[in-house]
Design a protein around this motif. Structure first.
Motif, PDB file in Angstrom:
ATOM      1  N   PHE B 169       0.845  -1.201   0.000  1.00 49.92           N
ATOM      2  CA  PHE B 169       0.000   0.000   0.000  1.00 49.92           C
ATOM      3  C   PHE B 169       0.872   1.239   0.000  1.00 49.92           C
ATOM      4  O   PHE B 169       1.758   1.394   0.837  1.00 49.92           O
ATOM      5  CB  PHE B 169      -0.934  -0.001   1.218  1.00 49.92           C
ATOM      6  CG  PHE B 169      -2.174  -0.818   0.988  1.00 49.92           C
ATOM      7  CD1 PHE B 169      -3.239  -0.291   0.265  1.00 49.92           C
ATOM      8  CD2 PHE B 169      -2.265  -2.116   1.479  1.00 49.92           C
ATOM      9  CE1 PHE B 169      -4.380  -1.056   0.044  1.00 49.92           C
ATOM     10  CE2 PHE B 169      -3.390  -2.876   1.249  1.00 49.92           C
ATOM     11  CZ  PHE B 169      -4.464  -2.348   0.532  1.00 49.92           C
ATOM     12  N   GLN B 170       0.631   2.119  -0.972  1.00 52.38           N
ATOM     13  CA  GLN B 170       1.416   3.341  -1.045  1.00 52.38           C
ATOM     14  C   GLN B 170       0.637   4.549  -0.578  1.00 52.38           C
ATOM     15  O   GLN B 170       1.160   5.653  -0.514  1.00 52.38           O
ATOM     16  CB  GLN B 170       1.932   3.522  -2.472  1.00 52.38           C
ATOM     17  CG  GLN B 170       3.185   2.694  -2.649  1.00 52.38           C
ATOM     18  CD  GLN B 170       3.450   2.364  -4.087  1.00 52.38           C
ATOM     19  OE1 GLN B 170       2.722   2.753  -4.986  1.00 52.38           O
ATOM     20  NE2 GLN B 170       4.513   1.615  -4.307  1.00 52.38           N
ATOM     21  N   ALA B 171      -0.624   4.335  -0.303  1.00 49.85           N
ATOM     22  CA  ALA B 171      -1.424   5.415   0.282  1.00 49.85           C
ATOM     23  C   ALA B 171      -2.022   4.872   1.565  1.00 49.85           C
ATOM     24  O   ALA B 171      -2.899   4.015   1.534  1.00 49.85           O
ATOM     25  CB  ALA B 171      -2.514   5.851  -0.686  1.00 49.85           C
ATOM     26  N   ASN B 201       1.616   8.283   4.640  1.00 48.79           N
ATOM     27  CA  ASN B 201       1.638   9.567   3.936  1.00 48.79           C
ATOM     28  C   ASN B 201       0.350  10.377   4.091  1.00 48.79           C
ATOM     29  O   ASN B 201       0.123  11.344   3.382  1.00 48.79           O
ATOM     30  CB  ASN B 201       1.981   9.376   2.451  1.00 48.79           C
ATOM     31  CG  ASN B 201       1.061   8.343   1.808  1.00 48.79           C
ATOM     32  OD1 ASN B 201       0.033   7.990   2.369  1.00 48.79           O
ATOM     33  ND2 ASN B 201       1.455   7.868   0.633  1.00 48.79           N
ATOM     34  N   HIS B 202      -0.479   9.964   5.041  1.00 46.97           N
ATOM     35  CA  HIS B 202      -1.712  10.733   5.246  1.00 46.97           C
ATOM     36  C   HIS B 202      -2.154  10.616   6.696  1.00 46.97           C
ATOM     37  O   HIS B 202      -2.056   9.535   7.284  1.00 46.97           O
ATOM     38  CB  HIS B 202      -2.825  10.200   4.322  1.00 46.97           C
ATOM     39  CG  HIS B 202      -3.978  11.139   4.156  1.00 46.97           C
ATOM     40  ND1 HIS B 202      -4.926  11.346   5.125  1.00 46.97           N
ATOM     41  CD2 HIS B 202      -4.335  11.951   3.119  1.00 46.97           C
ATOM     42  CE1 HIS B 202      -5.825  12.236   4.708  1.00 46.97           C
ATOM     43  NE2 HIS B 202      -5.475  12.623   3.480  1.00 46.97           N
ATOM     44  N   LEU B 203      -2.607  11.725   7.279  1.00 44.12           N
ATOM     45  CA  LEU B 203      -3.120  11.711   8.647  1.00 44.12           C
ATOM     46  C   LEU B 203      -4.434  12.481   8.732  1.00 44.12           C
ATOM     47  O   LEU B 203      -4.552  13.566   8.170  1.00 44.12           O
ATOM     48  CB  LEU B 203      -2.110  12.376   9.606  1.00 44.12           C
ATOM     49  CG  LEU B 203      -0.906  11.538  10.040  1.00 44.12           C
ATOM     50  CD1 LEU B 203       0.097  12.425  10.770  1.00 44.12           C
ATOM     51  CD2 LEU B 203      -1.354  10.378  10.929  1.00 44.12           C
ATOM     52  N   ALA B 258      -1.221  15.530   4.337  1.00 39.73           N
ATOM     53  CA  ALA B 258      -0.658  14.520   3.444  1.00 39.73           C
ATOM     54  C   ALA B 258       0.796  14.881   3.164  1.00 39.73           C
ATOM     55  O   ALA B 258       1.167  16.051   3.224  1.00 39.73           O
ATOM     56  CB  ALA B 258      -1.460  14.472   2.142  1.00 39.73           C
ATOM     57  N   ARG B 259       1.605  13.891   2.896  1.00 36.94           N
ATOM     58  CA  ARG B 259       2.976  14.203   2.480  1.00 36.94           C
ATOM     59  C   ARG B 259       3.365  13.318   1.301  1.00 36.94           C
ATOM     60  O   ARG B 259       2.940  12.167   1.201  1.00 36.94           O
ATOM     61  CB  ARG B 259       3.965  14.070   3.643  1.00 36.94           C
ATOM     62  CG  ARG B 259       4.264  12.661   4.069  1.00 36.94           C
ATOM     63  CD  ARG B 259       5.332  12.637   5.162  1.00 36.94           C
ATOM     64  NE  ARG B 259       5.336  11.330   5.815  1.00 36.94           N
ATOM     65  CZ  ARG B 259       5.939  11.089   6.965  1.00 36.94           C
ATOM     66  NH1 ARG B 259       6.575  12.055   7.615  1.00 36.94           N
ATOM     67  NH2 ARG B 259       5.926   9.875   7.488  1.00 36.94           N
ATOM     68  N   ALA B 260       4.137  13.916   0.432  1.00 37.69           N
ATOM     69  CA  ALA B 260       4.573  13.183  -0.755  1.00 37.69           C
ATOM     70  C   ALA B 260       5.439  12.012  -0.312  1.00 37.69           C
ATOM     71  O   ALA B 260       6.161  12.099   0.676  1.00 37.69           O
ATOM     72  CB  ALA B 260       5.377  14.109  -1.656  1.00 37.69           C
ATOM     73  N   PRO B 277       3.027  15.451  -6.542  1.00 35.09           N
ATOM     74  CA  PRO B 277       1.772  14.722  -6.382  1.00 35.09           C
ATOM     75  C   PRO B 277       1.565  14.435  -4.899  1.00 35.09           C
ATOM     76  O   PRO B 277       2.403  13.814  -4.262  1.00 35.09           O
ATOM     77  CB  PRO B 277       1.993  13.428  -7.163  1.00 35.09           C
ATOM     78  CG  PRO B 277       3.393  13.434  -7.644  1.00 35.09           C
ATOM     79  CD  PRO B 277       4.062  14.688  -7.218  1.00 35.09           C
ATOM     80  N   LEU B 278       0.477  14.950  -4.384  1.00 36.42           N
ATOM     81  CA  LEU B 278       0.237  14.822  -2.951  1.00 36.42           C
ATOM     82  C   LEU B 278      -0.827  13.751  -2.751  1.00 36.42           C
ATOM     83  O   LEU B 278      -1.877  13.796  -3.382  1.00 36.42           O
ATOM     84  CB  LEU B 278      -0.242  16.178  -2.432  1.00 36.42           C
ATOM     85  CG  LEU B 278      -0.147  16.425  -0.949  1.00 36.42           C
ATOM     86  CD1 LEU B 278       1.306  16.365  -0.476  1.00 36.42           C
ATOM     87  CD2 LEU B 278      -0.752  17.775  -0.629  1.00 36.42           C
TER      88      LEU B 278
END
Lengths: 609, 410
Positions: B169-171, B201-203, B258-260, B277-278
């Motif tokens: 999983f990349q997201a 990469n996301h909170l 979010a962070r790249a 791309p975020l």
């Protein structure tokens, strides 16, 4: 009607403390005399207004005529005149009692006699009424009827054998009560051949027939269709209709000496037909009115403002309509720099004020803001002029005040003797002066004090109840005025004085009250988007200061699965909440803040505990 | 095209949750999945949806979001069945497909699925086309997790994150709550720093809202549990902005960062303002942009202007409706043009970049200035809003006081 007919009439009232069972007993009497059938009977028939039912009190007195055949076969007419039980309506009580020859004294078998009951009993005795004591609710588990009967014997001096034990709820003792009414209460002894006189003991406004006066004919006779005169107000009017309450209005050809009934006057306001006034025939007027007439006089004053300033017109209309039915309510337009346009209203007391406010909100759909209650001060100016001030904002500049007089009450408190210390503490803290103390029995005392009315309107009753676990009962009456060292306490919100928050206080307590009030306001006024300083001042001197810190965060939570409607509702709720607040300058002040003064002292009380 | 699918099943209710879900009904999952598939099939037949009104002018990916409840109670086969049914409405290969997972359901053998571990479960999801995971971690403090009624420990949540990453999983999003019982700013700072070091990469960080009729509400009312005060939660929010900025996160929505990261490939963030791309949540961005979306399942919510609808929340009622071939809708709220405008503002202002004038014009068919000129000036005067050349957005202060701003548009 002949004198003989008067002999078959019994006019009586019921004196009882709230919740001691007056309404239930009334219902039983109506049922037993077939005045209403079981099927027709609504719960609490006599209390028609919603508000009364909710608060468990009787606001408007009513009168019902019952036909009863005594055990010896004599057919009798019994007129039950219902009267209010709250001390705010003392004058109405006195008029209802003046219309009777006797009264049932109903005392709860578990609670015993309360101060207000006692005050009303004394009032009944002053009117030479025959008292029939009834110890009610003997079916309750906590009942101790013999002890209560003994108490009645000791305090009122009625012998045990004349005291009836009853349970209105179960019907026990009710037949005995009916017999006692016939046997013990004397019939009316009016002058049949004298010019007609009737006492107005209540009234209500009917949209079609105008003011309906509730009357007790004292002398003479009123034929239907006659022209009558109110001797106090001088108003003359053609009667539309007259008759008796069964309990619905039933027209008759005449009302004769000793009878109780109604006169439909067609008048447009109860002001013209006031409680206590005497009705006579315009063609053959009586030479003098019945004694005791006193125009209704408000004692407590407060500003009423619509939250939405556009509703001023609606408020005026609603007050006009309420006034039709409430002679004791007074109001005049006033404007406040903080609140805009509203009305200064006068009330008989705090309960009356609360009833008026609730009726305005409930029956007229108004959102109202009510300012802290005040009393009427007589201010002697240095130039010799005397001005009456019922709104703290109108208090003249201290420089031109020579002296201030304030109304003083005499209060009677009945309380278990273990609470004497608590009462002393409370009353002295409110500038009260001790007068007498009397033991009613080994456990209970009757305490009398003089106390400024202004101190009583501010949370006195609640304090009394909480400090005595609800055991104390209170009665009060205005005795006069006294000179006091009073000052105006101003409250500044964000640097601006808010006139509607001003108070008149005793100089010695100004500092403490000012401090407590701003502290209280700090908690009541929600955080705004900027910092709001709150100050208390006497004249130009700031005596206390608090700061409402700026709101820091107000963000919605998670949006659950796209449920935007829910988010929207939350925002709308927030917005509605804002609408219920009053914008003063750019600060939103909730309604409770204007009443903050009423709950001063609570905090201190809690600390003590 | 954006599709939300609600899975209102939980192994146990969390004490703070006031949302539609029931615990202990997992034996009915199969029947429920069949009903959801039937509802999706029926939607495909719906004329309004076929006409393509749901496509937005924005450069958003199509999305499918499996939310809950606890979607991770679904077996891979059940997820597969739902996606299969959804593929008629949403092109799966281009879509962002998110599944919400509760780490507590992934420890040990997963549900009734054949997957022995969370790693196996996540690998199956990847194979099925799920490409985004949202894990409900909520707290890293075990005693607090117990108060919240969560099924997992902090260590288990950590294990889950690692497994998700290993499964490819990349997201990955983590949900956290702040303003929790007994929580201090120092606790919160530790949590933020710890999490920033993880491979995510996301909170999504939400301030605890005490909902009436929840167990936690009752506990707080009874005085058994103490919540941090207003100033403390405000400080916690500020702390999050500060710490996460330092860790390379971009604050793109009031509660979302979010962070790249390497390997994340996606079309550019629609406004084009952000260079890299975020990995924002396209599905949620669709909500904030107030575009149309479908909601499926018991308690699902949809928005097809000029109306919003809410599906039946009662499970039996929902199943019966679908079985009888009726649309399982409980409430339909019609929207006026002014409702649309208000919602476009108060949802859109949650995005840090704000509401673009062009977007408002396109969505509402009228200039923002014409509808809200006066309100905007008032809020600008209060220092809560500011204008950029092509948008209006919250100021730093406005971000803290969002509700005050949002309510002005109603």
């Amino acid at each position: 009607m002949h004198e003989q007919d008067q002999n078959r009439i019994r006019n009586f009232s019921i004196i009882a403390h709230i919740d001691h069972g007056k309404t239930t007993l009334s219902d039983r009497l109506l049922e037993l005399t077939d005045t209403i059938s079981e099927r027709e009977r609504r719960e609490q028939l006599l209390d028609a207004m919603d508000l009364e039912r909710e608060k468990g009190i009787t606001i408007k007195a009513k009168a019902v005529r019952m036909n009863y055949t005594a055990q010896d076969g004599t057919p009798c007419i019994l007129n039950l005149i219902d009267c209010p039980g709250h001390v705010d309506f003392t004058y109405e009580v006195s008029r209802a009692l003046a219309a009777c020859e006797g009264a049932l004294l109903v005392v709860d078998a578990a609670q015993g006699i309360e101060a207000q009951t006692l005050a009303n009993v004394y009032m009944a005795m002053e009117h030479d009424l025959t008292i029939i004591p009834v110890v009610n609710k003997i079916d309750l588990p906590g009942a101790h009827p013999e002890q209560v009967a003994q108490e009645i014997e000791d305090i009122i001096g009625i012998e045990r054998e004349h005291i009836i034990l009853a349970s209105a709820k179960e019907g026990t003792g009710v037949p005995a009560i009916l017999e006692a009414i016939v046997r013990l209460i004397p019939p009316p002894r009016g002058q049949v051949h004298q010019p007609a006189r009737a006492l107005i003991f209540d009234s209500h406004y009917d949209a079609y027939r105008g003011v309906i006066a509730y009357v007790r004919v004292v002398d003479g006779l009123f034929p239907s269709g006659s022209r009558v005169r109110m001797m106090g107000t001088g108003v003359e009017v053609e009667t539309l209709d007259l008759g008796v309450f069964r309990p619905a209005m039933m027209p008759l050809n005449q009302l004769a000496t000793g009878e109780v009934g109604y006169i439909a006057t067609g008048l447009k306001s109860v002001d013209e037909c006031q409680v206590g006034d005497t009705v006579t025939l315009a063609a053959q007027p009586a030479s003098s009115p019945l004694p005791g007439y006193r125009p209704a006089k408000p004692m407590v004053f407060a500003g009423l403002y619509p939250i939405d300033s556009n509703a001023y017109g609606e408020l005026r209309e609603a007050l006009d309509r309420l006034k039709l039915n409430d002679a004791a309510l007074s109001y005049q337009a006033e404007s406040s720099s903080a609140l805009g346009f509203g009305f200064r209203c006068g009330f008989l007391g705090l309960l009356h004020m609360e009833i008026v406010r609730e009726r305005l909100e409930r029956e007229y759909g108004l959102d109202l803001l009510i300012t802290a209650p005040s009393v009427e001060y007589q201010v002697l100016r240095t130039d010799g002029e005397i001005v009456t001030v019922d709104n703290p904002a109108d208090m003249p500049d201290p420089g031109v005040i020579a002296s201030i007089e304030e109304p003083v009450m005499q209060i009677s408190i009945i309380v278990p003797s273990r609470y004497i210390g608590q009462i002393m503490d409370l009353v002295t803290g409110k500038r009260g002066a001790f007068e007498t103390m009397e033991y009613l029995d080994p456990q209970r005392v009757l305490l009398k004090y003089k106390i400024p009315l202004a101190e009583m309107v501010i949370d006195f009753y609640d304090q009394l109840k909480s400090r005595t676990q609800g055991y104390a009962s209170l009665d009060y009456a205005l005795t006069g005025t006294q000179e006091s060292d009073l000052v105006k306490l101003d409250i500044l919100v964000a640097g601006q004085p808010v006139d509607a928050l001003s108070l008149i206080v005793h100089r010695q307590s100004a500092y403490a009250q000012g401090r407590e009030l701003v502290e209280k306001l700090r908690k009541l006024i929600p955080r705004q988007m900027f910092e709001v300083p709150l100050q208390a001042a006497v004249g130009s001197k700031i005596i206390a200061r608090e700061t409402i810190r700026a709101m820091r965060k107000d963000v919605l939570s998670k949006c659950y699965g796209g449920d935007v409607t829910r988010k929207r509702k939350l925002l709308e709720k927030q917005r509605e909440g804002k609408k219920r607040m009053k914008m003063v300058g750019n600060v939103e002040i909730p309604q409770e803040a204007f009443m903050a003064i009423l709950s001063l002292g609570e905090a201190k009380e809690k600390e003590k505990k | 095209m954006h599709l939300y699918i609600h899975i209102p099943f939980c192994r146990r209710r969390c004490t703070y949750c006031g949302f539609c879900s029931s615990a202990g009904l997992e034996h009915r999952l199969d029947a429920y999945v069949r009903a959801v598939c039937a509802e999706l099939a029926a939607l495909r037949e719906d004329v309004r949806i076929q006409t393509g009104r749901l496509s937005s002018s924005l450069d958003l990916r199509p999305t499918i979001f499996l939310g809950g409840g606890t979607p991770s109670l679904l077996s891979p086969a059940q997820v597969g069945a739902i996606l299969q049914a959804a593929s008629a409405l949403v092109p799966l290969e281009q879509a962002e497909i998110t599944l919400e997972a509760n780490p507590g359901t992934l420890m040990g053998p997963v549900g009734r699925s054949p997957c022995a571990t969370s790693l196996a479960y996540f690998r199956s999801l990847r194979t099925l086309g799920v490409n985004r995971l949202s894990l409900g971690v909520q707290s890293l403090h075990d005693p607090t997790l117990r108060i919240l009624g969560r099924l997992h420990t902090a260590a288990e949540a950590r294990q889950c994150v690692d497994d998700a990453s290993r499964a490819g999983f990349q997201a990955i999003n983590l949900d956290f709550i702040f303003g929790l019982p007994g929580q201090t700013c120092a606790d919160w700072a530790t949590t933020l720093d710890t999490v920033a070091a993880w491979d995510i990469n996301h909170l999504s960080l939400y301030s605890l809202i005490l909902e009436e009729h929840t167990a936690l509400f009752a506990q707080v009312m009874r005085g058994e549990v103490d919540l941090p005060d207003h100033d403390t939660t405000a400080a916690m929010y500020e702390l999050a902005m500060e710490r996460l900025a330092g860790a390379g996160f971009v604050h793109y929505e009031l509660s979302n960062w979010a962070r790249a990261s390497r390997g994340y490939l996606s079309p550019r963030w629609p406004s084009g303002e952000i260079e890299v791309p975020l990995p924002v949540c396209h599905h949620n961005v669709a909500y904030w942009l107030n575009v149309d979306y479908l909601g499926v399942g018991a308690g699902g919510h949809g928005h097809i202007y000029p109306e919003r609808y809410a599906n039946l929340t009662d499970l039996d009622a929902y199943l019966a409706a679908v079985q009888q071939g009726r649309r399982p809708v409980e409430v339909v709220t019609p929207l006026s043009p002014s409702d649309l405008a208000a919602e476009t503002m108060f949802m859109g202002l949650r995005l840090v970049e704000g509401v673009r004038f062009a977007h408002f014009r396109c969505r509402c068919g009228v200039e923002m200035e014409a509808v809200y000129g006066e309100v905007l000036r008032e809020l600008e005067g209060l220092g809560l809003l500011e204008r950029t050349t092509d948008a209006v957005r919250l100021t730093n202060r406005g971000r803290m006081l969002g509700n005050q701003v949002f309510a002005s548009f109603l």
